[in-house]
Motif scaffolding. Structure first.
Motif, PDB file in Angstrom:
ATOM      1  N   LEU A 164       0.843  -1.190   0.000  1.00 52.99           N
ATOM      2  CA  LEU A 164       0.000   0.000   0.000  1.00 52.99           C
ATOM      3  C   LEU A 164       0.882   1.244   0.000  1.00 52.99           C
ATOM      4  CD1 LEU A 164      -2.721  -0.932   2.634  1.00 52.99           C
ATOM      5  CD2 LEU A 164      -2.726  -1.332   0.172  1.00 52.99           C
ATOM      6  N   SER A 182       3.956   2.264   2.554  1.00 55.08           N
ATOM      7  CA  SER A 182       4.330   1.034   3.273  1.00 55.08           C
ATOM      8  C   SER A 182       5.843   0.911   3.351  1.00 55.08           C
ATOM      9  CB  SER A 182       3.710  -0.191   2.597  1.00 55.08           C
ATOM     10  OG  SER A 182       4.057  -0.237   1.232  1.00 55.08           O
ATOM     11  N   PHE A 239       7.519   1.603 -11.152  1.00 55.67           N
ATOM     12  CA  PHE A 239       6.273   1.707 -11.907  1.00 55.67           C
ATOM     13  C   PHE A 239       5.242   2.487 -11.106  1.00 55.67           C
ATOM     14  CE2 PHE A 239       8.345  -2.026 -13.659  1.00 55.67           C
ATOM     15  CZ  PHE A 239       8.306  -1.716 -15.000  1.00 55.67           C
ATOM     16  N   LEU A 262      -2.573  11.030 -11.992  1.00 56.97           N
ATOM     17  CA  LEU A 262      -2.409  10.787 -10.550  1.00 56.97           C
ATOM     18  C   LEU A 262      -2.433  12.091  -9.762  1.00 56.97           C
ATOM     19  CD1 LEU A 262       0.304   7.961 -10.534  1.00 56.97           C
ATOM     20  CD2 LEU A 262      -2.075   7.760  -9.767  1.00 56.97           C
ATOM     21  N   TYR A 267       4.452  -3.169  -9.606  1.00 62.43           N
ATOM     22  CA  TYR A 267       4.445  -3.847 -10.915  1.00 62.43           C
ATOM     23  C   TYR A 267       2.982  -4.130 -11.278  1.00 62.43           C
ATOM     24  CZ  TYR A 267       6.385  -6.965 -14.581  1.00 62.43           C
ATOM     25  OH  TYR A 267       6.736  -7.559 -15.772  1.00 62.43           O
TER      26      TYR A 267
HETATM   27  N1  Z5A Z   1      -0.762   2.711  -9.525  1.00 61.47           N
HETATM   28  C1  Z5A Z   1      -1.853   2.275 -10.261  1.00 61.47           C
HETATM   29  O1  Z5A Z   1      -2.978   2.717 -10.053  1.00 61.47           O
HETATM   30  N2  Z5A Z   1      -1.656   1.340 -11.248  1.00 61.47           N
HETATM   31  C2  Z5A Z   1      -0.443   0.833 -11.509  1.00 61.47           C
HETATM   32  O2  Z5A Z   1      -0.296  -0.004 -12.426  1.00 61.47           O
HETATM   33  C3  Z5A Z   1       0.684   1.284 -10.729  1.00 61.47           C
HETATM   34  C4  Z5A Z   1       0.475   2.217  -9.749  1.00 61.47           C
HETATM   35  C5  Z5A Z   1       2.061   0.745 -11.002  1.00 61.47           C
HETATM   36  C6  Z5A Z   1       1.648   6.016  -7.548  1.00 61.47           C
HETATM   37  O3  Z5A Z   1       2.432   5.141  -6.853  1.00 61.47           O
HETATM   38  C7  Z5A Z   1       0.221   5.561  -7.604  1.00 61.47           C
HETATM   39  O4  Z5A Z   1      -0.006   4.800  -8.785  1.00 61.47           O
HETATM   40  C8  Z5A Z   1      -0.194   4.663  -6.476  1.00 61.47           C
HETATM   41  C9  Z5A Z   1      -0.617   3.364  -7.130  1.00 61.47           C
HETATM   42  C10 Z5A Z   1      -0.942   3.755  -8.500  1.00 61.47           C
HETATM   43  N3  Z5A Z   1      -1.410   5.196  -5.903  1.00 61.47           N
HETATM   44  N4  Z5A Z   1      -1.601   5.781  -4.942  1.00 61.47           N
HETATM   45  N5  Z5A Z   1      -1.951   6.421  -4.113  1.00 61.47           N
HETATM   46  P1  Z5A Z   1       3.859   5.536  -6.289  1.00 61.47           P
HETATM   47  O5  Z5A Z   1       4.552   4.244  -6.082  1.00 61.47           O
HETATM   48  O6  Z5A Z   1       4.486   6.511  -7.201  1.00 61.47           O
HETATM   49  O7  Z5A Z   1       3.665   6.295  -4.933  1.00 61.47           O
HETATM   50  P2  Z5A Z   1       3.061   5.827  -3.515  1.00 61.47           P
HETATM   51  O8  Z5A Z   1       2.684   4.433  -3.545  1.00 61.47           O
HETATM   52  O9  Z5A Z   1       2.136   6.893  -3.144  1.00 61.47           O
HETATM   53  O10 Z5A Z   1       3.864   5.581  -2.394  1.00 61.47           O
HETATM   54  P3  Z5A Z   1       5.140   6.071  -1.987  1.00 61.47           P
HETATM   55  O11 Z5A Z   1       5.043   7.475  -1.619  1.00 61.47           O
HETATM   56  O12 Z5A Z   1       6.075   5.747  -3.087  1.00 61.47           O
HETATM   57  O13 Z5A Z   1       5.347   5.201  -0.674  1.00 61.47           O
HETATM   58  P4  Z5A Z   1       6.364   4.026  -0.404  1.00 61.47           P
HETATM   59  O14 Z5A Z   1       7.347   3.980  -1.491  1.00 61.47           O
HETATM   60  O15 Z5A Z   1       5.639   2.781  -0.103  1.00 61.47           O
HETATM   61  O16 Z5A Z   1       7.030   4.479   0.952  1.00 61.47           O
HETATM   62  P5  Z5A Z   1       8.418   5.296   1.196  1.00 61.47           P
HETATM   63  O17 Z5A Z   1       8.500   6.478   0.309  1.00 61.47           O
HETATM   64  O18 Z5A Z   1       9.524   4.348   1.251  1.00 61.47           O
HETATM   65  O19 Z5A Z   1       8.109   5.761   2.688  1.00 61.47           O
HETATM   66  C11 Z5A Z   1       7.053   6.669   2.960  1.00 61.47           C
HETATM   67  C12 Z5A Z   1       7.391   7.428   4.289  1.00 61.47           C
HETATM   68  O20 Z5A Z   1       7.422   6.490   5.362  1.00 61.47           O
HETATM   69  C13 Z5A Z   1       8.756   8.106   4.258  1.00 61.47           C
HETATM   70  O21 Z5A Z   1       8.679   9.273   5.015  1.00 61.47           O
HETATM   71  C14 Z5A Z   1       9.656   7.070   4.924  1.00 61.47           C
HETATM   72  O22 Z5A Z   1      10.780   7.641   5.520  1.00 61.47           O
HETATM   73  C15 Z5A Z   1       8.716   6.463   5.958  1.00 61.47           C
HETATM   74  N6  Z5A Z   1       8.997   5.060   6.274  1.00 61.47           N
HETATM   75  C16 Z5A Z   1       9.443   4.091   5.435  1.00 61.47           C
HETATM   76  N7  Z5A Z   1       9.584   2.910   6.092  1.00 61.47           N
HETATM   77  C17 Z5A Z   1       9.204   3.139   7.369  1.00 61.47           C
HETATM   78  C18 Z5A Z   1       9.125   2.309   8.538  1.00 61.47           C
HETATM   79  N8  Z5A Z   1       9.441   1.009   8.497  1.00 61.47           N
HETATM   80  N9  Z5A Z   1       8.682   2.873   9.676  1.00 61.47           N
HETATM   81  C19 Z5A Z   1       8.345   4.190   9.707  1.00 61.47           C
HETATM   82  N10 Z5A Z   1       8.394   5.035   8.653  1.00 61.47           N
HETATM   83  C20 Z5A Z   1       8.823   4.508   7.498  1.00 61.47           C
END
Ligand code: Z5A
Ligand code: MG
Length: 231
Positions: A15, A18, A52, A67, A108
């Protein structure tokens, strides 16, 4: 594919917030370090990250605008654009794996299915319809699903800025991911407790990845094509 050692295809799913991007970067570094340590034997391939959607291509720019709610598209059309964005990178995935480079992908095909199918039954985006354009893509050797409760993810930085970042959407997405995991099977889909601290999540991932990195002589297969090999 030849019997030469190939790269391994690893996907990190989960999610929003995550910790996917955090763990993709850590895993690539860890594989690189293992490569350096093992360079005398040359047994461990180097690794590269992929993300992706890839927002840099012409298709990716349309997805990015959608998005960020700068454009509106029919739900079927955006689903197919996300899939096309994977298909345009499929030859690169195949070439990297064949050259011995391991890929760690940030989302993916499974995200493609989960985020579109959660719109059903309000829309006619059934699970099977959403899955269809993903059939035949290079299949990951291992998918690590970072499992975190949406209410915990919401407390992390940056949540709520894009289209799907709402708790009720994330809860439905999580249910579709569960169904996908059951279909893929426990040998290729592993759930990781992503509510733990970053180091512990990284260690859990590494423990699951190490045996897969050693298994470089089996062919790359295609998604939902049984054991059919690439080329
Ligand atoms: N989407 C779709 O609809 N169809 C598709 O085919 C595909 C995607 C491929 C963009 O995704 C959107 O596109 C997504 C799905 C859709 N929809 N939404 N909403 P994205 O991947 O570009 O962006 P994102 O999913 O919004 O998530 P993200 O920002 O990339 O989050 P993340 O990568 O899972 O997390 P992070 O950046 O590593 O960490 C987030 C924060 O939490 C950051 O401040 C970290 O320092 C912190 N963090 C990380 N790990 C921890 C732990 N373990 N404890 C505490 N804090 C943490
Ligand atoms: Mg991310």
């Amino acid at each position: 594919m030849s019997s030469l050692a190939r790269g391994v295809f690893i996907v990190i799913e989960g999610l929003d917030r995550s910790g996917k991007s955090t763990q993709v970067a850590r895993l690539v570094d860890r594989i690189q370090s293992a490569t350096t340590d093992a360079s005398s034997s040359g047994s461990t391939p180097r690794a590269v990250p992929l993300k992706f959607p890839d927002r840099t291509t012409a298709i990716g720019k349309m997805i990015d605008a959608y998005l960020r709610s700068e454009s509106d598209l029919d739900d079927h059309a955006i689903h197919l654009l996300f899939s096309a964005n994977r298909w345009e990178l499929a030859p690169k995935i195949e070439a990297l794996l064949a050259s011995g480079t391991t890929i760690v992908a940030d989302r993916y095909a499974f995200s493609g299915i989960a985020f579109s199918a959660q719109k059903s039954p309000h829309l006619n985006l059934t699970f099977e319809w959403c899955k269809a354009p993903e059939i035949g893509l290079p299949a990951p050797d291992l998918t690590l699903f970072l499992d975190v409760k949406p209410e915990i993810a919401m407390q992390r930085g940056g949540y709520g800025e894009e289209r799907y970042e709402k708790q009720e959407v994330q809860t439905r997405v999580r249910q579709v991911f569960e169904r996908i995991g059951e279909e893929i099977g426990a040998d290729r889909w592993v759930v990781i407790d992503a509510g733990q601290d970053r180091d512990k999540v990284g260690d859990d991932i590494w423990n699951r990845v190490v045996p897969v990195l050693r298994d470089t002589h089996k062919p790359v297969t295609r998604l939902w094509h049984g054991q059919e090999e690439l080329r």
